[in-house]
Design an enzyme around this catalytic site. Structure first.
Site, short mmCIF file in Angstrom:
data_model
loop_
_atom_site.label_atom_id
_atom_site.label_comp_id
_atom_site.label_asym_id
_atom_site.label_seq_id
_atom_site.Cartn_x
_atom_site.Cartn_y
_atom_site.Cartn_z
N ASP A 85 1.18 31.28 9.70
CA ASP A 85 0.57 30.12 10.47
C ASP A 85 -0.94 29.88 10.08
O ASP A 85 -1.30 28.67 9.73
CB ASP A 85 0.63 30.42 11.74
CG ASP A 85 0.22 29.50 13.00
OD1 ASP A 85 -1.01 28.83 12.67
OD2 ASP A 85 0.78 28.87 13.93
N LEU A 97 1.32 26.05 14.66
CA LEU A 97 2.45 25.71 13.57
C LEU A 97 3.62 26.64 13.91
O LEU A 97 4.83 26.10 13.32
CB LEU A 97 1.80 25.89 12.11
CG LEU A 97 0.39 25.02 11.80
CD1 LEU A 97 0.04 25.07 10.26
CD2 LEU A 97 0.77 23.57 12.18
N ASP A 98 3.50 27.85 14.21
CA ASP A 98 4.67 28.50 14.44
C ASP A 98 5.39 28.05 15.44
O ASP A 98 6.71 27.84 15.40
CB ASP A 98 4.38 30.02 14.98
CG ASP A 98 4.07 31.21 13.54
OD1 ASP A 98 4.73 30.60 12.59
OD2 ASP A 98 3.45 32.07 13.72
N VAL A 99 4.91 27.53 16.56
CA VAL A 99 5.39 26.80 17.70
C VAL A 99 5.94 25.47 17.07
O VAL A 99 7.20 25.08 17.25
CB VAL A 99 4.52 26.63 18.81
CG1 VAL A 99 5.26 25.76 19.85
CG2 VAL A 99 4.25 27.88 19.36
N GLY A 121 8.88 25.91 14.92
CA GLY A 121 10.24 26.18 15.67
C GLY A 121 10.83 25.12 15.96
O GLY A 121 11.88 24.95 16.08
#
Length: 614
Positions: free
Chosen positions: A444, A472-474, A477
């Site tokens: 991220d 960015l991870d969220v 996803g």
């Protein structure tokens, strides 16, 4: 309804007409993604036929942020699919734009942990996430229709998107025990002697120690810095010793790069939005690649039928995911009704034990993985890889975020699994999607640094810095789940042909910074002005004005007024604002979210599903 006719389409929404009504609100990203998936507006159809101007139609309706926007898809033998998109389900909540949603849902609180006070994100994170959620709901509804279900409408809102974004932090705040690392100001980026801002990444404590020792940092600071650095993904802050920043400032960028390369750590210079805009390839946030046509789904598919509230009922998802990106994508598919089977290593996912815990299980882990079934598979074992391939033969989706090349080396890439299940939707949620030559580790914060997110997230009067909230991870996803739903719909419209779908953190970064990149390409300053989305102090907390009211509220001194009185004074002068949630734990009893936060079977806080189907 009867299932829509099967077509040989290469885009899941090919042949569907797109229309909108109401205020623009947070629908911009949704409309862009629906077009990329093949939907078209009447004006676009007229332009192609040579009978119109080709201009995109203006959205009709009021501009009031309290009014919902609607999106409609119709045609290609589908009944009309509708989505209603709001800033908030509760008109009196004060959440009427991006700034107030960030303030109320805790996004400002989490993003501001590095600075020790709430801070607004200068990018439209809540609106972008809401747009993706709206597309997910519409794709799920169309997929249900294609599988013989009824047409239903979907409603989502930025308030729910914001709660989903902070769900891990909320879960940790409501756990049975405290955090394993201190919640205090501090964190990267570092600055070199020649003024280069840079991000550092390593998952190995040995590489961390070797890097700092090569730069002659004090041993005590190196040792004390590892734990907050390691936990920064979970806590959104990294209060490591100031001596590490001092050490970095005594070395040139070239020396820092050499030390990182020699020790197995990675560093990345913070790139500007202008640099990212200049190299941008215009790619969509995901790619869909059908294996071919004519491979009908076999009898392995579950007999369950879609229902109005569970449009993915009867579908099976195998998820081999770690950390956030892939587990969140699978979690969303599970909320839509899919049976999610989580592939874990022997002994189970080690992150189940990551503190803080609820009933002995990591609260953060539960936020992403509750409700999934788990099967332990040793992917290093030939026998277990064979067993995994057999499981894939009976699944609808295989989803993973392994390191690049690992699936192919294990014989578990899309080509291998297509051989046992030609109807499989094979989904990979990675870091860079192979689009950036010589890219650093695809995590991220490194992707934020490399793509200009560190600059976009802060206004002009603040130095660039990647957010320590896992933006960015969220969002990655969310895009991963969107891509899987598009792949499943494409399969249904292509005679059951399997589809490979790829999404990435890079795609998430580009989606998040799209308005800033467009400003950069026009030669404008891509960053927001000084003080943008900076909350105002009150006697007992903070308030956040709407973006349009912020310039006028700057003239008010509210520091001696309690928050409620400050809000009343602004309202009396026709200005809109809302209180800032300073701690995610406060969301439990926040009247702006009545009944929203519940507890799961382990006692961990749980946010509401991001959609409602009617």
């Amino acid at each position: 309804m009867a299932s829509p006719a099967v077509t040989r389409t290469v885009r899941p929404l090919e042949g569907l007409h797109l229309a909108t009504s109401g205020p623009h609100g947070p629908t911009g990203p949704a409309l862009e993604h629906l077009r990329l998936f093949g939907a078209f507006t009447r004006a676009e159809a007229e332009a192609e036929a040579g009978t119109g101007t080709g201009a995109r139609p203006e959205q009709a309706g009021p501009r009031d942020g309290r009014a919902p926007a609607q999106i409609f898809l119709s045609g290609a033998d589908f009944d009309r699919q509708e989505a209603t998109v709001r800033w908030s389900a509760h008109p009196a909540s004060g959440m009427t734009d991006e700034a107030t949603v960030q303030a109320a849902t805790g996004i400002m609180a989490v993003h501001g942990r590095r600075d020790g006070a709430p801070r607004g994100l200068a990018v439209d994170f809540a609106a972008t996430a809401t747009g993706v959620l709206a597309v997910q709901g519409m794709l799920a509804g169309l997929l249900a229709q294609a599988r013989g279900g009824q047409a239903v409408g979907v409603t989502t809102g930025a308030d729910r998107a914001g709660l989903l974004a902070v769900s891990q932090y909320l879960a940790a705040a409501g756990a049975d025990e405290g955090e394993a690392a201190e919640l205090a100001p501090g964190g990267p980026p570092f600055t070199s002697a020649d003024g280069i801002l840079f991000e550092l990444e390593t998952l190995d404590p040995g590489a961390w120690a070797a890097f700092w020792q090569a730069l002659e940092a004090p041993f005590g600071a190196v040792r004390a810095g590892w734990r907050p650095f390691q936990f920064r993904y979970a806590t959104a802050c990294a209060p490591f010793p100031a001596a590490l920043h001092t050490t970095a400032r005594t070395h040139t960028w070239r020396r820092i790069e050499e030390a990182a390369a020699a020790c197995g750590a990675e560093v990345c210079r913070l790139r500007t939005l202008a640099e990212r805009a200049a190299e941008h390839d215009g790619a969509a946030p995901w790619s869909l690649s059908p294996y071919g046509f004519g491979h009908h789904a076999g009898p392995h598919r579950n007999p369950g039928a879609p229902t109005p509230s569970r449009p993915l009922a009867g579908l099976t998802v195998l998820e081999a995911g770690r950390r956030i990106q892939a587990p969140l994508a699978a979690h969303l598919l599970g909320l839509l009704g899919a049976d999610v089977v989580r592939i874990e290593p022997p002994g189970g996912d080690p992150l189940r034990g990551m503190p803080p815990a609820c009933s002995g299980i990591s609260a953060r882990w539960l936020a992403l993985n509750r409700g999934k079934r788990a099967v332990e598979v040793d992917i290093k074992s030939v026998a277990d890889r064979r067993r995994l391939r057999q499981m894939a033969a009976g699944a609808d989706v295989f989803l993973h975020n392994w390191a690049p090349g690992k699936a192919a080396a294990l014989g578990l890439d899309s080509a291998h699994l297509a051989a046992v299940n030609p109807a499989l939707v094979y989904a990979y949620t990675g870091g860079w999607a192979g689009r950036i030559p010589g890219a650093p580790m695809g995590t991220d914060f490194m992707v934020q640094a490399r793509t200009g997110v560190g600059e976009a997230a802060r206004p002009q009067d603040e130095p660039p810095a990647p957010s320590l909230m896992t933006l960015l991870d969220v969002l990655g996803g969310l895009l991963g789940a969107e891509a899987v739903l598009a792949g499943l719909l494409l399969r249904e419209r292509s005679a059951g042909a399997g589809v490979r779908v790829d999404s990435s953190l890079l795609g998430a970064a580009d989606a998040l910074t799209a308005p800033a990149l467009r400003r950069a390409l026009r030669g404008q300053d891509p960053r927001r002005p000084a003080g943008f989305r900076r909350p105002l102090r009150t006697a007992d907390g903070w308030i956040a004005p709407t973006d349009t009211c912020a310039p006028a509220t700057a003239a008010y001194d509210l520091r001696d007024l309690p928050t409620a009185e400050a809000l009343a004074q602004l309202r009396a002068h026709g200005l809109s604002a809302t209180g800032v949630t300073a701690d995610p734990a406060d969301l439990h009893h926040d009247p702006r979210f009545p009944g929203s936060i519940s507890r799961d079977a382990h006692g961990a806080p749980a946010v509401p599903d991001p959609w409602s189907f009617l």
